[in-house]
Write a protein that holds these residues in place. Structure first.
Motif, short mmCIF file in Angstrom:
data_model
loop_
_atom_site.label_atom_id
_atom_site.label_comp_id
_atom_site.label_asym_id
_atom_site.label_seq_id
_atom_site.Cartn_x
_atom_site.Cartn_y
_atom_site.Cartn_z
N ASN A 93 -5.53 -2.42 -11.47
CA ASN A 93 -5.51 -2.91 -10.08
C ASN A 93 -4.10 -3.13 -9.51
O ASN A 93 -3.89 -3.09 -8.32
CB ASN A 93 -6.35 -4.19 -9.95
CG ASN A 93 -5.81 -5.32 -10.79
OD1 ASN A 93 -4.86 -5.14 -11.56
ND2 ASN A 93 -6.40 -6.49 -10.66
N TYR A 94 -3.11 -3.40 -10.39
CA TYR A 94 -1.77 -3.68 -9.86
C TYR A 94 -0.89 -2.44 -9.74
O TYR A 94 0.29 -2.56 -9.41
CB TYR A 94 -1.06 -4.75 -10.70
CG TYR A 94 -0.94 -4.47 -12.18
CD1 TYR A 94 0.11 -3.70 -12.66
CD2 TYR A 94 -1.88 -4.98 -13.08
CE1 TYR A 94 0.23 -3.45 -14.01
CE2 TYR A 94 -1.76 -4.73 -14.42
CZ TYR A 94 -0.71 -3.96 -14.90
OH TYR A 94 -0.60 -3.70 -16.22
N LEU A 95 -1.48 -1.27 -10.01
CA LEU A 95 -0.71 -0.04 -9.83
C LEU A 95 -1.31 0.73 -8.66
O LEU A 95 -2.55 0.73 -8.48
CB LEU A 95 -0.75 0.82 -11.07
CG LEU A 95 -0.12 0.24 -12.35
CD1 LEU A 95 -0.31 1.20 -13.52
CD2 LEU A 95 1.36 -0.06 -12.14
N TYR A 137 -3.58 0.86 -3.19
CA TYR A 137 -4.03 0.21 -4.43
C TYR A 137 -5.54 0.41 -4.55
O TYR A 137 -6.25 0.55 -3.54
CB TYR A 137 -3.66 -1.27 -4.40
CG TYR A 137 -2.20 -1.48 -4.66
CD1 TYR A 137 -1.73 -1.71 -5.96
CD2 TYR A 137 -1.27 -1.42 -3.62
CE1 TYR A 137 -0.37 -1.87 -6.21
CE2 TYR A 137 0.07 -1.59 -3.87
CZ TYR A 137 0.54 -1.81 -5.17
OH TYR A 137 1.87 -1.96 -5.42
N LYS A 139 -8.05 -1.42 -4.92
CA LYS A 139 -8.97 -2.30 -4.15
C LYS A 139 -9.19 -1.78 -2.73
O LYS A 139 -10.17 -2.16 -2.09
CB LYS A 139 -8.44 -3.73 -4.14
CG LYS A 139 -7.16 -3.92 -3.35
CD LYS A 139 -6.81 -5.37 -3.25
CE LYS A 139 -5.49 -5.50 -2.46
NZ LYS A 139 -4.93 -6.82 -2.49
#
Lengths: 233, 392, 304
Positions: A93-95, A137, A139
């Protein structure tokens, strides 16, 4: 190509056991593994990838006996030859999309990041129709888009074998077809073998082969297919 | 390593707020005890330095701490004044010379220090612009006063009419700035220096007014009996000393009766100092003489005792923070199990995964250290404020 | 990792900048060169005495002043010279009021009348009141202290003491010079005492009220006027003077300078001799001792 013989696997503290006498996956073909839950389809994928090791029997890919490799070698085998596609995509999720596709290169020292890799990511994303989302991202993407990203990540290392565990499980019917078509198209073009676990019976006609875990293959059928492979090669 | 750092940084950057809170907590825990230590050590050095360069302070009997704080830091401690006679007397003994200090007045909340030019020479303060005060009505500003009030040579500053003395005749006096001092990193930077005579004028002991003998305006005089002239309220009192009205300024009474808050005594030599102190101790001289170093040492000792208590508290808080940090990291790893699993399936080793997670912790710690480091050095700027607010 | 090391480097640079900018610059203001000690004085008698005692060991500064140095108002340049002096010699007795309205370092100031402060002559001024502090007057002292040779000697002693404090190594040199002066001053003092001692109650007129110390020191009763040597007094003043003449035994008048011939003539015609007794507060062609010797000589002539 990939042959599984006399395989026996059992999870500790569980009644589940997987027993396969002989199973063959030919190069460049698309295979669907079907069967009820708990019949060992995902377990088989893990065994092929070297994530788990069988108690007995052997898994042979080309000349490599996967089951006899050390953990580091199995990791090397995975990263260089196998691409994974999961039902829940397993994106980080943070990439952003670009970095998610690049991930295999970030986590394994054997793979070097160079301009070629970067241009390949671009090509793949265009191929999968997600080139507009490279800086987004996960999301911010739809389910279908996320699975395309996951597929790109599986393909970026140019694997010889794609192991897909219910890749369409979380998708609507329209996307299911699209995702599978994407995989099929790539495998046909690149001669990549695809082994997919699926519950979607309507998709089965598109596969070269369907393996039903509820009635594991008989010895005769195995021999028949072996002969066929020999003749072709 | 580079990729681990990259992934760790991406993780941290994505979770900015959480990272910021963690980094801030660690920064504070690292900084506060060290910063406090630095502030106290630095304060000690500065206070002792200022005290050590002031051999003796003489003032009215009473609290020696108040006397020192007033004379060295120009803090608003109410001191019973001594008189100029005592300054003259001490000067006449031939052991050295006195620098009178008269405080208690402010201009725009900075203390006005009435003294003589000897003060600047004694403190070895040079000018960043302008020159010494020349006449009545002149003043010079400490570096910070000029900076903070944005004043320069030639500007004016008006004294506030409030004071710590109960004098009825305290008039606001408009003073001309003749010079700005160079920074010294001492309370001198935050003071307005003027000739002690000026302070007496602010006090109302001296003043300037219209000439009562001015025959052109008989309404100035209410009564003139046997040479005793009583002036009417119409007499204009000057609130600024100019070349024109300078001559009308005068003092009432004998200068030797005028007040002085305290005086710094500059001895000729060590021997003179010893003899003089002996005279104070024997009661031969009635005022009080204190060695600032001793007073400041006592003051600092009590600060150190408080600091020791704080140190204990900080160790406990630091330990608690470490436990919380470990807890947060453990919970985070548990929450990220799926992600870690994915990395391993795709082809990452456990070692690599551990490397990425350690890198995240390292980045946060290094950032915290860096912030604490910056705060540590920046805190050096606030030593004087710290001294004023927490020590004095 | 390159990112980490560059961040550390960045922080180091930042802290270095903060450090180098910190306001910790102490500068020392030291006197340049090894020049002679600089002594500033407020009137000519002090200049002369200091010059005689200090000789070439010091540099004495007495500003060029037009008029009476007692009422001089210094300009900024002169104030700076006084501020920077190693020693400021004041006359005391409220002489040179400007010293009270400018900022001078107290440690370099020496009041040269400190040894006879109890003998200063007070002058009453106008009493007035305004504001909350009540009635007051601006009193002062007569300031031509040096006209009494005993005072002049005490001025010289204070000067010598101050110079020794300033350059202790030259103590002997200063002492020798001081003794020479004292001898001369004592001689002048004896002469004055001798001249004025011949009459029991010596009375003299003075064109200006500046001879208080001369009067007090040598028992002369002085009747003062406000007559200028270059200005013929009005007839009214002469009439008043003639009246006074009847009530006093005085038959000589002190003048700060040679008066106009018509003034001298008129006085002579009235039987009043002119005695030029120059206070010499400002620069003149004589040194202090010579001027006083000349004054004594004039007085002697006047009283004979």
């Amino acid at each position: 190509m990939l042959r599984i013989q006399n395989l026996y696997f059992k999870y500790p503290k569980s009644d589940f056991q997987l027993q396969i006498d002989d199973l063959l996956f030919n190069k460049g073909e698309t295979h669907a593994l079907i069967g009820p839950s708990g019949s060992g389809k995902t377990t088989l994928l893990n065994l092929i990838a070297g994530i788990s090791t069988p108690h007995e029997g052997r898994i042979k890919y080309k000349d490599i006996e996967v089951s006899k490799l050390s953990e580091a070698e199995r990791r090397g085998f995975r990263i260089s030859r196998i691409g994974f596609v999961f039902q829940d995509f397993k994106l980080i999720n943070y990439l952003n999309v670009f970095e998610n596709i690049m991930l295999p290169y970030r986590i394994n020292a054997r793979l070097k990041i160079d301009l070629q890799v970067r241009s390949r990511i671009k090509l793949l994303s265009e191929y999968a129709g997600i080139d507009k989302y490279l800086s987004k991202y996960p999301k911010n993407l739809s389910q279908g888009e996320r699975q395309r990203v996951a597929i790109c990540r599986a393909l970026v290392t140019q694997p010889e074998l794609i192991l897909a565990d219910e890749p369409t499980g979380n998708l609507d019917p329209k996307n299911k077809k699209k995702i599978l078509d994407l995989l099929f198209k790539y495998c046909k073009e690149e001669g990549t073998t695809l082994i997919t676990v699926t519950h979607d019976h309507e998709l089965l006609p598109d596969f070269d082969e369907v393996i039903d875990f509820s009635k594991l293959l008989s010895e005769d059928e195995i021999n028949l297919r072996l002969n066929k492979t020999n003749t072709e090669s | 390593m580079k990729n681990s750092f990259y992934l760790a940084f991406q993780y941290i950057w994505y979770h900015k707020i959480r990272t910021l809170i963690l980094v801030a907590s660690i920064t504070i825990i690292i900084f506060i005890p060290n910063g406090l230590e630095k502030l106290i050590t630095e304060s000690e050095v500065r206070m002792m330095d200022r005290a050590a360069t002031t051999p003796l302070i003489v003032g009215e009997k009473g609290s020696s701490t108040d006397l020192v704080i007033n004379s060295l830091y120009f803090q608003d401690e109410k001191l019973e004044p001594i008189s100029m006679a005592e300054v003259n007397e001490l000067n006449s003994l031939g052991f050295g010379y006195c620098i009178p200090i008269l405080t208690g007045f402010n201009a725009r909340s900075y203390p006005i220090v009435g003294t003589t030019l000897d003060y600047l020479k004694f403190r070895n303060i040079s000018f960043s612009e302008g020159k010494k005060m020349a006449s009545l009505g002149d003043c010079i500003l400490g570096y910070n006063v000029a900076e903070e009030l944005n004043l320069k040579t030639g500007d004016h500053i008006i004294s506030s009419p409030e004071s710590f003395f109960d004098f009825a005749g305290v008039y606001p006096l408009k003073m001309k700035i003749t010079g700005i001092l160079n920074p010294t990193n001492t309370p001198d930077d935050r003071a307005i220096f003027t000739d002690i005579k000026n302070t007496w004028i602010i006090m109302g002991i001296g003043h300037g007014h219209q000439d009562l003998a001015d025959e052109s305006d008989p309404t100035l005089v209410m009564d003139n009996e046997d040479g005793v002239v009583t002036a009417t309220a119409k007499v204009f009192m000057y609130n600024e000393i100019t070349d024109k009205n300078k001559d009308s300024f005068h003092f009432h009474g004998q200068q030797q009766d005028f007040p002085v808050s305290s005086m710094l005594f500059v001895p000729k030599d060590e021997k003179s100092l010893t003899i003089l102190r002996g005279r104070f101790e024997s009661g031969e001289i009635e005022t009080q003489a204190v060695v600032p170093q001793q007073v400041v040492r006592n003051l600092l000792n009590s600060i150190f005792r408080i600091k020791q208590i704080f140190d204990g508290v900080f160790i406990a808080v630091g330990f608690a923070t470490l436990l919380i940090f470990i807890l947060i990291m453990t919970l985070t790893i548990r929450l990220r199990k799926d992600e870690i699993n994915t990395l391993e399936i795709i082809g990452s080793s456990r070692f690599k995964v551990a490397g990425i997670l350690s890198m995240e912790i390292a980045i946060m710690f290094i950032a915290s250290l860096a912030f604490a480091f910056i705060l540590y050095f920046v805190s050096g700027y606030y030593v004087n404020t710290f001294i004023e607010k927490f020590i004095l | 990792m390159r990112g980490t090391s560059s961040s550390v480097l960045f922080l180091l640079i930042i802290s270095w900048i903060i450090f180098s900018c910190s306001p910790d610059k102490k500068s020392n203001q030291q006197k340049e060169g090894n020049t002679k000690p600089f002594v500033a004085v407020v009137n000519y008698p002090l200049y002369s005495l200091t010059d005689m005692i200090g000789g070439d060991r010091i540099e004495v500064f007495f500003p060029e002043i037009e008029g009476d140095p007692a009422y001089w108002q210094p300009d900024e340049a002169s104030i700076e010279k006084f501020q920077d002096a190693d020693l400021i010699l004041l006359n005391g007795a409220d002489y040179a009021k400007w010293t009270g309205t400018v900022s001078l370092p107290a440690s370099t100031q020496v009041n040269t009348s400190k040894f006879f402060s109890h003998r200063l002559i007070e002058m009453k001024g106008e009493v007035h009141s305004h504001g909350p502090e009540g009635e007051h007057s601006h009193t002062g002292y007569a300031f031509t202290t040096w006209l009494d040779m005993k005072n002049a000697a005490l001025h010289a002693e204070a000067i010598k003491e101050a110079l020794i404090n300033l350059i202790p190594d030259e103590k002997d040199f200063f002492n020798v010079n001081y003794i020479k002066i004292i001898d001369k001053l004592n001689k002048l003092d004896s002469q004055l005492a001798e001249i004025t001692g011949t009459t029991d109650e010596l009375e003299l007129f003075a064109s200006h009220p500046v001879y208080q110390y001369l009067g007090k020191g040598y028992d002369i009763s002085i009747i003062s006027y406000h007559w200028e040597p270059d200005q013929m007094p009005f007839d009214e003043s002469w009439k008043e003077f003639e009246n006074e003449l009847d009530h006093h035994s005085a038959r000589a008048m002190f003048w700060e300078d040679e008066p106009l011939p018509e003034i001298s003539g008129k006085l002579e015609s009235m039987g009043v001799k002119v005695v030029v007794f120059m206070p010499g507060g400002n620069r003149n062609e004589f040194d202090f001792i010579s001027l006083m010797a000349k004054n004594v000589e004039n007085l002697k002539k006047g009283l004979n």
